[in-house]
Design a protein around this motif. Structure first.
Motif, PDB file in Angstrom:
ATOM      1  N   TYR A   6       0.832  -1.203   0.000  1.00  0.00           N
ATOM      2  CA  TYR A   6       0.000   0.000   0.000  1.00  0.00           C
ATOM      3  C   TYR A   6       0.866   1.251   0.000  1.00  0.00           C
ATOM      4  CZ  TYR A   6      -3.943   2.992   1.423  1.00  0.00           C
ATOM      5  OH  TYR A   6      -4.918   3.954   1.491  1.00  0.00           O
ATOM      6  N   PHE A   7       1.905   1.235   0.812  1.00  0.00           N
ATOM      7  CA  PHE A   7       2.808   2.390   0.889  1.00  0.00           C
ATOM      8  C   PHE A   7       3.427   2.687  -0.477  1.00  0.00           C
ATOM      9  CE2 PHE A   7       7.201   3.874   1.236  1.00  0.00           C
ATOM     10  CZ  PHE A   7       7.012   5.081   1.898  1.00  0.00           C
ATOM     11  N   PHE A   8       3.979   1.663  -1.111  1.00  0.00           N
ATOM     12  CA  PHE A   8       4.670   1.885  -2.381  1.00  0.00           C
ATOM     13  C   PHE A   8       3.711   2.253  -3.510  1.00  0.00           C
ATOM     14  CE2 PHE A   8       8.302  -0.757  -0.652  1.00  0.00           C
ATOM     15  CZ  PHE A   8       9.200   0.311  -0.625  1.00  0.00           C
ATOM     16  N   ARG A   9       2.441   1.878  -3.392  1.00  0.00           N
ATOM     17  CA  ARG A   9       1.469   2.217  -4.437  1.00  0.00           C
ATOM     18  C   ARG A   9       0.842   3.600  -4.235  1.00  0.00           C
ATOM     19  NH1 ARG A   9       0.293  -2.059  -7.650  1.00  0.00           N
ATOM     20  NH2 ARG A   9       1.015  -4.101  -6.911  1.00  0.00           N
ATOM     21  N   CYS A  10       1.129   4.220  -3.099  1.00  0.00           N
ATOM     22  CA  CYS A  10       0.556   5.545  -2.811  1.00  0.00           C
ATOM     23  C   CYS A  10       1.338   6.670  -3.472  1.00  0.00           C
ATOM     24  CB  CYS A  10       0.520   5.772  -1.297  1.00  0.00           C
ATOM     25  SG  CYS A  10      -0.798   4.872  -0.462  1.00  0.00           S
ATOM     26  N   GLY A  11       2.431   6.353  -4.137  1.00  0.00           N
ATOM     27  CA  GLY A  11       3.239   7.392  -4.765  1.00  0.00           C
ATOM     28  C   GLY A  11       3.984   8.263  -3.770  1.00  0.00           C
ATOM     29  N   PRO A  12       4.819   7.646  -2.898  1.00  0.00           N
ATOM     30  CA  PRO A  12       5.551   8.438  -1.907  1.00  0.00           C
ATOM     31  C   PRO A  12       6.488   9.455  -2.578  1.00  0.00           C
ATOM     32  CG  PRO A  12       5.706   6.081  -1.444  1.00  0.00           C
ATOM     33  CD  PRO A  12       5.132   6.219  -2.813  1.00  0.00           C
ATOM     34  N   ALA A  13       6.920  10.437  -1.811  1.00  0.00           N
ATOM     35  CA  ALA A  13       7.840  11.450  -2.320  1.00  0.00           C
ATOM     36  C   ALA A  13       9.118  10.788  -2.820  1.00  0.00           C
ATOM     37  CB  ALA A  13       8.167  12.461  -1.213  1.00  0.00           C
ATOM     38  N   THR A  14       9.707  11.365  -3.850  1.00  0.00           N
ATOM     39  CA  THR A  14      10.929  10.792  -4.424  1.00  0.00           C
ATOM     40  C   THR A  14      12.075  10.780  -3.427  1.00  0.00           C
ATOM     41  OG1 THR A  14      11.530  12.969  -5.316  1.00  0.00           O
ATOM     42  CG2 THR A  14      10.294  11.489  -6.759  1.00  0.00           C
ATOM     43  N   ALA A  15      12.000  11.608  -2.384  1.00  0.00           N
ATOM     44  CA  ALA A  15      13.055  11.632  -1.364  1.00  0.00           C
ATOM     45  C   ALA A  15      13.179  10.289  -0.649  1.00  0.00           C
ATOM     46  CB  ALA A  15      12.768  12.731  -0.343  1.00  0.00           C
ATOM     47  N   TRP A  16      12.123   9.503  -0.679  1.00  0.00           N
ATOM     48  CA  TRP A  16      12.168   8.184  -0.049  1.00  0.00           C
ATOM     49  C   TRP A  16      13.207   7.282  -0.699  1.00  0.00           C
ATOM     50  CZ3 TRP A  16      10.448   6.116   4.316  1.00  0.00           C
ATOM     51  CH2 TRP A  16       9.399   6.743   4.999  1.00  0.00           C
ATOM     52  N   LEU A  17      13.487   7.486  -1.969  1.00  0.00           N
ATOM     53  CA  LEU A  17      14.417   6.597  -2.661  1.00  0.00           C
ATOM     54  C   LEU A  17      15.796   6.627  -2.011  1.00  0.00           C
ATOM     55  CD1 LEU A  17      15.008   4.655  -4.977  1.00  0.00           C
ATOM     56  CD2 LEU A  17      15.548   6.634  -6.409  1.00  0.00           C
ATOM     57  N   ASP A  18      16.356   7.810  -1.811  1.00  0.00           N
ATOM     58  CA  ASP A  18      17.682   7.913  -1.199  1.00  0.00           C
ATOM     59  C   ASP A  18      17.673   7.392   0.232  1.00  0.00           C
ATOM     60  OD1 ASP A  18      18.806   8.996  -3.469  1.00  0.00           O
ATOM     61  OD2 ASP A  18      18.502  11.077  -2.839  1.00  0.00           O
ATOM     62  N   VAL A  19      16.613   7.677   0.959  1.00  0.00           N
ATOM     63  CA  VAL A  19      16.532   7.252   2.357  1.00  0.00           C
ATOM     64  C   VAL A  19      16.502   5.732   2.459  1.00  0.00           C
ATOM     65  CG1 VAL A  19      15.077   7.281   4.428  1.00  0.00           C
ATOM     66  CG2 VAL A  19      15.431   9.378   3.124  1.00  0.00           C
TER      67      VAL A  19
END
Length: 254
Positions: free
Chosen positions: A203-216
């Motif tokens: 669910y989290f990954f399908r919600c379109g999280p902010a791109t900043a999550w990628l580096d984190v």
């Protein structure tokens, strides 16, 4: 009880209570009884006991006396060795990653409640059960305990129990809250890594999280971004990576 007031050996009492609580939770329906170090050792011993004795192998030659060509080991020996080898691999895996019994108990409960087969990331999240149980057992049996150890163990078990038992509908608001964060950090990545419910991760990954999550996530929980070979290559993070590629192609290429 966690403060130790009124007890001669307060740390041991608190550790015993924490371990008993963990045992009670992990005894809920769905918990298997055939995983962990002890069953793995028992299976290996059973395989060794069933291996054909040397006299039986000697009675069945391994070569053709006329041609001298190797014929391979007798069928009984080959089957017996394959069983021993497989059991040894299981035992080796349990020794390399302790806590398998408690992790498997937790996994059985989660899968029964959610109806979803867990993957590697969720297995990692369930490591907390074996770790906390092991520390509590060590204290109970005379091991040294640091100040506040009992409170820390209680807090870990309480958090693990929440991940194990709280329904997804109750967790959805927090999942959405995390997905809207524009500046997530290490603490938020660690929270995602503790999720044992694959539905929350999906669910989290399908919600379109902010791109900043990628580096984190790449820095603090990279396993959450990878496809899971243990369950046929299932890839919960794929929608998120596609989302990042559309929003910021340079970040994905980097």
């Amino acid at each position: 009880m966690l403060t130790g007031e009124g007890f001669v050996r307060p740390t041991e009492v608190a550790a015993a209570c924490v371990r008993s609580a963990a045992d009670a939770l992990l005894s809920l329906p769905g918990s298997p009884a055939t995983a962990g170090l002890k069953p793995a050792a028992q299976d290996l011993l059973a395989a060794v006991d069933a291996f054909p004795p040397p006299t039986a192998l000697a009675d069945t030659p391994g070569t053709n006396s006329n041609s001298g060509a190797p014929q391979g080991p007798p069928t009984a020996a080959r089957a017996g060795w394959e069983r021993v080898s497989a059991a040894a691999d299981v035992l080796r895996g349990e020794l390399q990653r302790l806590g398998g019994f408690h992790r498997a108990r937790a996994r059985g409960i989660v899968e029964r409640l959610t109806g979803v087969t867990l993957g590697t990331a969720q297995e990692t999240a369930l490591d907390v059960w074996g770790a906390a149980y092991g520390v509590a057992s060590g204290i109970l049996h005379g091991g040294a305990a640091s100040p506040g150890e009992a409170v820390r163990l209680y807090t870990e078990i309480l958090g693990a129990a929440r991940e194990l038992l709280v329904p997804f509908a109750v967790r959805a608001a927090r999942v959405l809250e995390l997905s809207t964060l524009q500046q997530p950090g290490a603490a938020e990545a660690a929270e995602l890594a503790r999720w044992a419910d694959l539905r929350a991760t999906d669910y989290f990954f399908r919600c379109g999280p902010a791109t900043a999550w990628l580096d984190v996530l790449q820095e603090h929980a990279p396993h959450l971004l990878m496809p899971d070979g243990a369950v046929g290559g299932r890839w919960p993070a794929a929608p998120f990576l596609n989302h990042v590629a559309r929003k910021d192609p340079n970040t994905v290429r980097a």
